[in-house]
Design a protein around this motif. Structure first.
Motif, mmCIF file in Angstrom:
data_model
loop_
_atom_site.group_PDB
_atom_site.id
_atom_site.type_symbol
_atom_site.label_atom_id
_atom_site.label_comp_id
_atom_site.label_asym_id
_atom_site.label_seq_id
_atom_site.Cartn_x
_atom_site.Cartn_y
_atom_site.Cartn_z
ATOM 1 N N MET B 1 0.843 -1.208 0.000
ATOM 2 C CA MET B 1 0.000 0.000 0.000
ATOM 3 C C MET B 1 0.869 1.245 0.000
ATOM 4 S SD MET B 1 -3.198 -1.032 0.219
ATOM 5 C CE MET B 1 -4.545 -0.769 1.342
ATOM 6 N N SER B 2 0.381 2.258 -0.672
ATOM 7 C CA SER B 2 1.084 3.538 -0.682
ATOM 8 C C SER B 2 0.111 4.645 -0.329
ATOM 9 C CB SER B 2 1.657 3.827 -2.074
ATOM 10 O OG SER B 2 2.372 2.722 -2.550
ATOM 11 N N GLU B 3 0.691 5.748 0.118
ATOM 12 C CA GLU B 3 -0.155 6.894 0.439
ATOM 13 C C GLU B 3 -0.244 7.839 -0.750
ATOM 14 O OE1 GLU B 3 0.917 8.925 4.007
ATOM 15 O OE2 GLU B 3 -0.240 7.515 5.212
ATOM 16 N N ASP B 27 -4.872 5.443 1.374
ATOM 17 C CA ASP B 27 -3.948 4.313 1.305
ATOM 18 C C ASP B 27 -4.404 3.339 0.230
ATOM 19 O OD1 ASP B 27 -1.702 4.152 2.769
ATOM 20 O OD2 ASP B 27 -2.691 3.493 4.632
ATOM 21 N N LEU B 28 -3.650 3.226 -0.856
ATOM 22 C CA LEU B 28 -4.072 2.315 -1.922
ATOM 23 C C LEU B 28 -2.852 1.845 -2.708
ATOM 24 C CD1 LEU B 28 -7.194 4.125 -3.423
ATOM 25 C CD2 LEU B 28 -7.201 1.770 -2.625
ATOM 26 N N GLU B 29 -3.006 0.720 -3.424
ATOM 27 C CA GLU B 29 -1.948 0.274 -4.334
ATOM 28 C C GLU B 29 -1.831 1.290 -5.473
ATOM 29 O OE1 GLU B 29 -0.042 -2.290 -3.984
ATOM 30 O OE2 GLU B 29 -1.053 -3.385 -2.371
#
Lengths: 306, 388
Positions: B1-3, B27-29
């Motif tokens: 996950m990335s912000e 927060d999502l891929e």
């Protein structure tokens, strides 16, 4: 670098200062211009709108003439509209061998033939991709310090992105900003930089056309630009020549000087303003040039030379 | 996950408060869509965020928005791509342009887009008598109109249209592409009537400023501007419609001046666009009126020696031998029984065809015989199928 140089029509007609300033600065950039003086108008999209094959054949002829220039690294143009209109024709010619042969059959009457894969770059692209910004920075003799310049690209040189080869590796839609920075100027970010000057509909819907020009010029005024710079002589016609009429349509004073790209480069390379045809503009570039000393405004005497 | 941080344009006309920006970090891929990010922000932080969406798969055309200033479908834009094109590391999402805002990211498609679609009689008016069995249409013609039929009515092209920005009455890219869908269909009975209507409307086909914005905005490769140019070609060259907007006259004058001079003769082009394709055009009342209204610009241009009387009276011209060659090209091309037009949407690129097997270069489509919607996606590498 030796290039087959395509000046286009307008740079030899209503904006002669563009052709003149390009010829003036070419030696300062180690450019040898071999003019293709036998080529016909690119059609500016209008001939293609009338008959695609006609536009493709006329431009294939110009491309063939460019390919005959011995020792030329590529073809170079100084007009966004030529770049866009010619790239559109070249896309069709390069995409399909059968079609190319069909067009070449017409050209065979005069023993000319276009071979797939010509490189045709606007001076702006060549400046960034071939000459290089570092080298350009080294050659600056009169940096455009404190000069606030708004880029105005012209539609044909920024869209459609896939046809023009604009992507993350070649962000050609940012090159004007990069050049302004390299010349020591300050880039003005304003709403109209990538929009349409309105020129193509000047005879069809004059009010809408001038409203486009007036709005973008007004946005540049509001963003405190001293001048605009454009690689397109047709944009120059609507933004400069028509500016007195655009002022009436949008109901405000604009007085925004519009420079051709070679003029801006020339100023920074130390070419005297009077050798760049700046006096020929409808809107006097007084905000840019101190005519008494022939220097760029805001730069001061210390760098006034050449 | 990335912000990822979104900067959303918020506006509620009913509140009386002006529009404002609001930032949310989700927060999502990176390969997830901007739409998913907006929906997460709504679920986690503020249930009042207005966004319209349905299929989440670039089919329904509901979630058109402006991402970092460019119109696209929110569900069709990956977060990593959007981040790369952001100005300051924050993904900016606004409602589409050229249409009134209902709330936040939702615009009133009814008031603009659908009205304009209705304007062009968006249904087939069948030739009579209707054949007893199916109407046989040439395959290439059908593929040609499928490009317009690929439209999912998302309004991205309407949003980015630079003509509509200054002339809200312009019929616009989506509706004119729709018009071509019927003008290009041999089963339709009203080609001339449709073209005349669109050519004579001061906000019709000749109001397009040829800026290519719709071509880049379209997520489905419809290339509306190319369809508008086809409409012009058919109206002027095939149906001989001389419109009141100078569209056809401008085109005729341009084409004939290049034949005569090899280069564009600007001083002649203007009067001829108004007065017709003749050296006497400048003496016609319509051209005179135009010249008088342009005097402030012409006067200054003469004063600054931008335009000299000599240049007007003795325009630049190619050498005689070149002019003869150009005349020959005109004679050959215009002398053809039928206008020849290479439609890259139908033929594709040579390389692609080679890859798909030994198919002839002209008159064929991709490997499966169907130019799918994916075929013409903008932003593909030049190796992909063109969209114009």
């Amino acid at each position: 670098m030796k290039v087959a140089y395509w000046p286009g029509c307008v740079s030899r007609g209503f904006t002669p200062e563009l052709h003149g300033s390009m010829a003036r600065i070419a030696p300062l950039l180690d450019l040898e211009l071999v003019e293709i003086d036998r080529g016909a108008c690119c059609g500016a999209g209008v001939i293609a709108e009338h008959n695609q094959e006609l536009a493709d054949t006329l431009n294939a002829r110009t491309f063939a003439l460019a390919q005959e220039v011995g020792g030329a690294a590529m073809m170079m143009n100084i007009c966004s509209t030529c770049q866009g209109a010619q790239t559109e024709c070249q896309e069709r010619l390069d995409a399909n061998a059968e079609y190319r042969a069909h067009v070449n059959e017409t050209l065979a009457q005069e023993s000319l033939s276009y071979e797939k894969g010509l490189t045709n770059k606007n001076f702006l692209w060549l400046l960034v991709e071939e000459f290089g910004l570092d080298k350009l920075r080294e050659r600056v003799r009169r940096p455009l310090t404190d000069l606030h310049v708004g880029p105005f690209y012209g539609c044909y040189i920024v869209r459609p992105v896939d046809r023009l080869g604009i992507d993350d590796e070649l962000p050609r839609d940012t090159y004007l900003a990069l050049v302004i920075e390299a010349l020591g100027g300050t880039v003005i970010d304003y709403a109209g930089s990538h929009k349409c000057c309105g020129f193509p509909i000047i005879t069809m819907n004059k009010e809408a056309s001038l409203k486009q020009a007036g709005r973008h010029l007004g946005d540049a005024v509001d963003a405190r630009a001293d001048c605009l710079v454009t690689p397109c002589p047709l944009c120059h016609l609507n933004l400069d020549l028509q500016q007195p009429l655009a002022e009436r349509v949008v109901g405000r004073e604009l007085k925004m000087p519009v420079l051709h790209l070679p003029q801006l480069v020339g100023l920074a390379l130390g070419v005297p303003a009077d050798q760049l045809g700046l006096a020929r503009h409808v809107v006097k570039p007084t905000a840019v040039i101190d005519w008494t000393a022939s220097v760029v405004a805001g730069v001061g005497e210390s760098t006034a030379e050449g | 996950m990335s912000e990822f941080t979104l900067r959303l344009r918020r506006y509620n006309p009913e509140s009386g408060a002006p529009p404002y920006w609001e930032e949310h970090t989700v927060d999502l891929e990176p390969h997830r869509s901007v739409l998913e990010a907006i929906l997460q922000a709504r679920a986690r932080f503020d249930g009042s965020i207005g966004i319209r969406c349905s299929c989440r798969a670039a089919i329904c055309g509901s979630c058109g928005v402006r991402i970092n200033g460019r119109s696209d479908l929110a569900c069709h834009t990956h977060l990593d791509t959007a981040l790369k094109h952001s100005r300051d590391g924050v993904i900016e999402v606004e409602p589409m342009g050229n249409m009134p805002i209902i709330k936040d990211l939702i615009v009133d498609m009814e008031a603009v887009h659908w009205k304009k679609i209705q304007r062009v009689t968006p249904w087939l008016i069948a030739k009579q008598p209707v054949p007893e069995r199916e109407y046989v249409v040439p395959k290439e013609t059908m593929i040609d109109v499928t490009q317009s039929m690929a439209c999912i009515q998302c309004g991205a092209c309407v949003s980015d249209c630079l003509s509509m920005e200054v002339d809200p009455e312009f019929i616009g890219p989506a509706a004119l592409a729709k018009a071509y869908r019927f003008v290009g269909d041999p089963r339709d009975d009203q080609h001339f009537e449709r073209l005349q209507d669109l050519a004579e409307d001061p906000h019709g086909i000749y109001d397009c400023t040829h800026c290519f914005a719709c071509i880049d905005a379209c997520p489905k490769g419809v290339a509306p501007m190319s369809q508008i140019m086809r409409l012009r070609r058919l109206a002027g060259s095939d149906h001989g419609i001389v419109d009141a907007n100078n569209g056809e006259r401008h085109e005729e004058a341009f084409v004939s001046l290049v034949r005569q001079y090899g280069l564009l003769n600007e001083a002649e082009l203007l009067p001829r666009s108004y007065g017709g394709d003749s050296p006497l055009a400048k003496f016609k009342p319509s051209a005179q009126k135009e010249l008088v209204s342009s005097l402030p610009a012409i006067g200054k241009a003469l004063l600054r020696r931008k335009v000299t009387p000599a240049a007007v009276l003795k325009p630049h011209k190619l050498a005689r031998t070149d002019l003869q060659q150009i005349k020959k090209i005109y004679e050959t091309v215009e002398g053809r029984e039928q206008r020849f037009e290479l439609n890259l949407y139908i033929t594709g690129y040579d390389e692609e065809l080679e890859g798909a097997g030994a198919q002839p270069a002209v008159g064929s489509v991709g490997g499966d015989g169907q130019p799918s919607a994916e075929h013409g996606q903008p932003g593909q590498t030049p190796g992909g199928s063109p969209t114009r």
